[in-house]
Design an enzyme around this catalytic site. Structure first.
Site, PDB file in Angstrom:
ATOM      1  CG  ASN A  35      -2.051  -0.922   1.178  1.00  0.00           C
ATOM      2  OD1 ASN A  35      -2.435  -1.392   0.109  1.00  0.00           O
ATOM      3  ND2 ASN A  35      -2.600  -1.243   2.332  1.00  0.00           N
TER       4      ASN A  35
ATOM      5  CG  ASP B 228       0.480   3.096   4.491  1.00  0.00           C
ATOM      6  OD1 ASP B 228      -0.438   2.533   3.863  1.00  0.00           O
ATOM      7  OD2 ASP B 228       1.218   2.507   5.305  1.00  0.00           O
TER       8      ASP B 228
ATOM      9  CG  ASN C  80      -5.764  -7.933  17.160  1.00  0.00           C
ATOM     10  OD1 ASN C  80      -6.817  -8.533  17.367  1.00  0.00           O
ATOM     11  ND2 ASN C  80      -5.696  -6.865  16.362  1.00  0.00           N
TER      12      ASN C  80
ATOM     13  CB  THR D  85       0.021  -9.461  18.972  1.00  0.00           C
ATOM     14  OG1 THR D  85      -1.162  -9.124  18.236  1.00  0.00           O
ATOM     15  CG2 THR D  85       0.965 -10.230  18.060  1.00  0.00           C
ATOM     16  CG  LEU D  86      -1.389 -10.558  24.553  1.00  0.00           C
ATOM     17  CD1 LEU D  86      -0.849 -11.232  25.800  1.00  0.00           C
ATOM     18  CD2 LEU D  86      -2.887 -10.812  24.410  1.00  0.00           C
TER      19      LEU D  86
ATOM     20  CG  ASP E 126       1.975   5.843  13.885  1.00  0.00           C
ATOM     21  OD1 ASP E 126       0.993   5.088  14.005  1.00  0.00           O
ATOM     22  OD2 ASP E 126       2.385   6.249  12.782  1.00  0.00           O
TER      23      ASP E 126
ATOM     24  CB  THR F  50       0.352   2.619  12.056  1.00  0.00           C
ATOM     25  OG1 THR F  50      -0.461   3.694  12.492  1.00  0.00           O
ATOM     26  CG2 THR F  50      -0.231   2.019  10.798  1.00  0.00           C
TER      27      THR F  50
ATOM     28  N   GLY G 267       2.078  -4.545  15.110  1.00  0.00           N
ATOM     29  CA  GLY G 267       1.855  -5.981  14.996  1.00  0.00           C
ATOM     30  C   GLY G 267       2.599  -6.589  13.826  1.00  0.00           C
ATOM     31  CG  ASP G 268       1.683  -5.457   9.922  1.00  0.00           C
ATOM     32  OD1 ASP G 268       1.007  -6.485  10.105  1.00  0.00           O
ATOM     33  OD2 ASP G 268       1.212  -4.423   9.413  1.00  0.00           O
TER      34      ASP G 268
END
Length: 291
Positions: free
Chosen positions: A10, A12, A179, A205-206, A233, A235, A238-239
């Site tokens: 993407n 962004d 998540n 993921t927490l 941020d 964003t 998790g990735d």
């Protein structure tokens, strides 16, 4: 060993706001930046910055050659990144003063994956390699089936969450990653607890609390905590985590060591604005852990 990632790419658009808009509210942004993202690309960049050999399988619009150049600058091999007529996928990301975000996606070229091209790409992988997949492209179930038959490790991020996508993919994954919200949704939809999900391994993921992994074959559970940081941020946190876990496993780390490394990388990421461009390198994570 190497990581093959059938994943989204993407462009962004980031808008910083004093707070996330309420329905009907008009806000003036305090800033705007353009960056590289997509769950798939974020994971590829994270794994490459961690030191793994990464091949990204995906599609971008023919007008966006700069995207390929940017991806390659981060060490990701782009020989399986097709140029198509459809515009590159994009995301509009609102980030508030506390670092929380709201994201709107337009899939674009991400849903233009070609089955023959995907098979040819994965066919160049070895049984010791890893396939990463997410829910931002088409053909992910097709790719997982082919990869698992080859004997590859298949790590699947069930995001954006779709119960149909998960049920289609679970039989052909090595590790299912969600998540805590997605995990609760899946357990509710399937009427099961985590230990009954039909995947060999489940990782949750927490956020600021860290992450949990369990083997549904042996019952072993591992939990790791995240260092305390001031997020600006969240964003791609998790990735970043998943990319580092995949890289750690690919580089021969035990699962717990890979998780501990990954939570440090994700914690460092949230102290920076941006997505793929802001993901830290292995050297930066090493310095952060030593601080």
């Amino acid at each position: 060993m190497a990581i093959f990632n059938l994943g989204s790419v993407n462009i962004d658009h980031f808008y910083t706001l004093p707070h996330l808009p309420a329905p009907g509210e008009t806000l003036s942004a305090t800033g705007h930046t353009l960056g590289l993202g997509g769950k798939g690309m974020n994971q590829s960049v994270a794994a490459a910055k961690a030191g793994a050999s990464v091949f990204h399988i995906g599609a971008i619009g023919k007008r966006d050659a700069w995207v390929r150049d940017k991806v390659q600058s981060y060490g990701v091999d782009c020989k399986f990144l097709r140029m198509v007529e459809q515009d590159t996928g994009h995301a509009v990301i609102y980030v508030d003063a506390e670092g929380e975000n709201t994201i709107v996606l337009e899939s674009g070229a991400n849903m233009q994956q070609d089955s023959e091209f995907v098979v040819n790409a994965i066919d160049q992988a070895a049984a010791s390699d890893t396939l990463l997949i997410q829910n931002e492209t088409n053909l992910q179930a097709f790719a997982a089936t082919f990869a698992i038959v080859k004997g590859m490790r298949v790590i699947y991020s069930a995001a954006p969450f779709s119960i149909k996508a998960v049920t289609d993919l679970v039989p052909d994954v090595s590790m299912l990653v969600m998540n805590s919200v997605e995990a609760a949704q899946l357990c509710s939809e399937m009427g099961v607890t985590l230990d009954k999900i039909p995947a060999p391994q489940v990782m949750v993921t927490l956020g600021a609390k860290g992450a949990m992994w369990r083997s549904n074959e042996t019952g072993e559970v591992i939990e790791v905590s995240s260092p305390a940081v001031h997020p600006v941020d969240t964003t791609a946190a998790g990735d970043t985590y998943i990319g580092y876990v995949a890289a750690g496993l690919d580089l021969g780390m035990p699962i717990k060591a890979a998780m501990e490394w990954a939570v440090q990388a994700a914690a460092l990421k949230v102290t920076r604005h941006g997505t793929a461009d802001a993901i830290p390198t292995a050297d930066e994570v090493k310095s952060f852990r030593a601080a």
